[in-house]
Each structure stands twice: as C-alpha cells, then as structure tokens.
Motif scaffolding. Structure first.
Motif, PDB file in Angstrom:
ATOM      1  N   ASP A 170       0.819  -1.222   0.000  1.00 43.82           N
ATOM      2  CA  ASP A 170       0.000   0.000   0.000  1.00 43.82           C
ATOM      3  C   ASP A 170       0.852   1.272   0.000  1.00 43.82           C
ATOM      4  N   LYS A 171       2.160   1.143   0.288  1.00 50.77           N
ATOM      5  CA  LYS A 171       3.060   2.297   0.197  1.00 50.77           C
ATOM      6  C   LYS A 171       3.664   2.427  -1.209  1.00 50.77           C
ATOM      7  N   ASN A 172       3.299   1.516  -2.100  1.00 47.60           N
ATOM      8  CA  ASN A 172       3.688   1.566  -3.520  1.00 47.60           C
ATOM      9  C   ASN A 172       5.205   1.661  -3.750  1.00 47.60           C
ATOM     10  N   PRO A 173       5.977   0.729  -3.176  1.00 52.53           N
ATOM     11  CA  PRO A 173       7.427   0.752  -3.398  1.00 52.53           C
ATOM     12  C   PRO A 173       7.786   0.520  -4.857  1.00 52.53           C
ATOM     13  N   GLU A 174       6.905  -0.186  -5.595  1.00 50.05           N
ATOM     14  CA  GLU A 174       7.183  -0.440  -7.025  1.00 50.05           C
ATOM     15  C   GLU A 174       7.359   0.869  -7.792  1.00 50.05           C
ATOM     16  N   MET A 175       6.482   1.832  -7.534  1.00 52.63           N
ATOM     17  CA  MET A 175       6.581   3.118  -8.226  1.00 52.63           C
ATOM     18  C   MET A 175       7.836   3.878  -7.809  1.00 52.63           C
ATOM     19  N   PHE A 176       8.151   3.828  -6.521  1.00 55.19           N
ATOM     20  CA  PHE A 176       9.337   4.538  -6.034  1.00 55.19           C
ATOM     21  C   PHE A 176      10.605   3.992  -6.679  1.00 55.19           C
ATOM     22  N   PHE A 177      10.768   2.667  -6.631  1.00 55.12           N
ATOM     23  CA  PHE A 177      11.995   2.082  -7.178  1.00 55.12           C
ATOM     24  C   PHE A 177      12.050   2.190  -8.703  1.00 55.12           C
ATOM     25  N   SER A 178      10.919   2.105  -9.355  1.00 61.22           N
ATOM     26  CA  SER A 178      10.876   2.296 -10.807  1.00 61.22           C
ATOM     27  C   SER A 178      11.395   3.688 -11.175  1.00 61.22           C
TER      28      SER A 178
END
Length: 386
Positions: free
Chosen positions: A227-235
C-alpha cells in the motif's frame, strides 16, 4: 482532593505503533486514566473479537466517565455486553478507516471490518478522525459500502454519524532537533515547541562550499508493504539511474512477514547508491533524516503520514502524491500528479541538490505537536459531551 478512581478508560485492541504512542501520550498527560489493551498482533482477530475479551477483562468501576478507543474495537459489541460502559461518554478515534483502506481486489475487502466501524460510530458520542481526508472518505463511502448488503439496506447512516464527527490531528512526538544534528537519545516528547533549537521546517544543515558536488540524498521512510507503492518509487529511481543521474538513497521503515519482491531487486540494482537499508533504531533513524535532502512518498493510502512530517521537521524537502491526505498537509509545490512528474522533480533536484538544501519548507510542523494539540485532547476526554 484525591480522585476516587480513574475517570477515563482508554481501550486499545491493537497496542502498537501509532496506536500505542497515542494512548501512552494520553495516559501520561491526562489525569485519572486507566488503560486496557491487547498486543498489536493478528489485526483481523483483534477487530473481530477484542470486544468480547474486553467485556470480561475491563474492571467494573463507578468512577469511569469517558471511554476512548481506536476504531479497531467493535464498540457496539462492547457496550452491549457491558451496559455499565454504555452510559459513559464514548469517544472513537480513527487512525484509518476500513471503507477505503486499499486491498488488492475489492472482492477481497472483508465487509465485517467496515461494518463494525459504522456500527461503532452509531453508538459513539464523538467520532474523531486524524485528518479531514480520513473523515470525508469514510462518510462519503458509507452509502456505496452498504450497497453490498443484498437487500433491506440501511439508509442515511452518514447523516446520523456526521454531526458527531470532529478532526483532531495525530499528535507527533517530534525530536528536539538542533542545528548540529544532536537530539536527546530518549527521543522524548518536548512539552514546548519553542524549546526546539531551530524553527520547525527550516534546513538543519548549513550549505557549505562543495555542497553542490555531494549527491542528493533521497529517503523513503515507510512500511515495506504494497500500500506504500514501493514499485513506483523504485521504478522512478531506476529511471534516474538509467539517465546516469547521481544520488544517494536511504530506504528505511519496518518490514513484516511478507516483503514485496521489488525490495530485493531494487537493492541489487541500486546497490551503488544505497546509504542505509532497513529498519533503524530511533536515534539512528533521526540521524538519517537529518542527513537526507528529500523525502518521498508514493503511497496508495495515507490517512495522516507521520513519517513525512517527521522528515520535514528534520529538514527534508517533501515530494508527495497530489491525493489522499497530502493536499491537506502540504502546499501544492510539494505535490506531484504522475510518476513522470515525480521523476522530473527528482531529476531536477539531483542536478541541483542545493535547491533542496537551501529551501525552507513551507509547513509548520509545530502545529502537529502535542503542545499544540494537548488542550483539544484534554477537552475531548472531559466528561462533558460537545
């Protein structure tokens, strides 16, 4: 004259994290409090069954006047099982709400959790939310949420609940941040915001000669969950790496049983940029925030956001989604609408890190401190209903 017994009953079914910090703060600062709690484990079972446990474990006491609980508790069940508690002024505090709390698929949303929260509101005298976003998202979702009931649906529940609602920000225990980066090792609460060695929101780190050559230090201080959306951050960071933009990275926050796969992949790909990785002690965590330049949120859900405000208090420049609670707390210049905008903003700051380091963030963090909010909490826990 000595009190005849506790007047305020604090009930916390999930005694951990921000829930624990809040009731501990109330117990320490509001006279005549009694705390009944359960450990912060197995949240679904706490939400389902804590009321029955408390109905048996809360001592009968004629001096109680106020009952304060987080919305994890099914307050409706508790006061039905314990009629002596029904007569108290009942205050329900929402750290989050289960009507809009993100799930992978809406079919996975357990109806019971949100339903319990609605019932608890109906029997409460005061319903407190930690942000306007939390309150509005809850109230505006009740009608559509109840449409999941096959027939004989209740109507206008939001109209019954709304008059009881107030917004009272979560009181953050900010560290005593000094210009030289020192703070009490206890991480304790400062009673007076004027005791801070520097003004909240100002840059704690002087910008010296050669500072422009030091890479921008980006920090992500959130729970390692989807729910903290790490995928978007690391992308976003991998795109910066592809553009050969230099930066330092600290990924902090708590990990739980299931860590999203992206973390191991990101650690491998971004290894050369990483300064800190994983959960830190409180003192070390604050030191990293003091050293960092930019704090980023990519959250899919945020009802308040203690980590972002703490980082801003320590001098970090914030970048947050233009959604959820963030527009309520941060001026427009710190908000982005798309992943592309976030990437562009970070790229610009990486190329000119002094833009972040010299910037005075236009957020008065002292307004979220216990000192600023204390009177309202004390009033909330007085026996008189508003």
């Amino acid at each position: 004259m000595q009190s005849e017994g506790p007047r305020v009953l604090l009930v916390e079914p999930f005694y951990g994290g921000s829930h624990k910090q809040l009731v501990d703060l109330l117990q320490q600062n509001v006279p005549d409090c009694c705390l009944c709690s359960l450990p912060a484990k197995k949240w679904p079972w706490r939400a389902r069954t804590a009321a029955l446990h408390f109905s048996q474990s809360i001592p009968v006491c004629s001096s109680y006047r106020v009952l304060f609980s987080s919305s994890v508790l099914n307050l409706c069940e508790l006061v039905a099982l314990r009629p002596d508690l029904a007569r108290l002024k009942k205050v329900l505090y929402f750290h989050e709400n289960q009507l809009v709390y993100p799930v992978r698929k809406d079919q996975e949303r357990d109806f019971q959790y949100g339903y319990n929260q609605v019932l608890s509101c109906l029997v409460s005298d005061v319903v407190v939310f930690n942000s306007v976003f939390n309150m509005d998202s809850f109230l505006s979702s009740i009608s559509s949420f109840m449409k999941r009931i096959p027939d004989h649906r209740p109507r206008d529940l939001d109209l019954l609940i709304r008059p009881k609602c107030v917004v009272l920000y979560y009181p953050i225990q900010f560290p005593d941040v000094s210009r030289c980066g020192e703070f009490p090792s206890s991480g304790g609460q400062q009673d007076d915001p004027h005791e801070f060695s520097c003004e909240p929101g100002t840059d704690q780190r002087p910008v010296g000669e050669g500072d422009q050559r030091r890479p921008l230090h980006i920090v992500w201080p959130h729970r390692w969950e989807h729910d903290k959306n790490p995928e978007m951050f690391f992308s976003t960071l991998m795109k910066l790496k592809e553009k050969q933009v230099d930066f330092h990275l600290s990924v902090l926050g708590e990990t739980f049983t299931e860590v999203p796969e992206i973390f191991s992949e990101a650690r491998r790909q971004l290894d050369a940029h990483i300064q800190n990785w994983g959960y830190l002690s409180r003192d070390r965590y604050l030191q990293v925030l003091l050293q960092a330049d930019v704090v980023v949120s990519t959250a899919r859900h945020e009802f308040f956001g203690v980590a972002m405000l703490e980082a801003v208090h320590c001098g970090c420049y914030p970048l947050c989604p233009k959604a959820l609670v963030y527009p309520e707390l941060f001026p427009a210049e710190y908000l982005y609408s798309t992943p592309e905008q976030l990437c562009k903003r970070l790229q610009g700051l990486c190329r000119r890190p002094d833009d972040a380091r010299r910037h005075v963030v236009q957020v008065d963090t002292s307004s979220f401190s216990w000192m600023s909010l204390k009177e309202r909490f004390v009033s909330l826990l007085s026996a008189e209903c508003p």
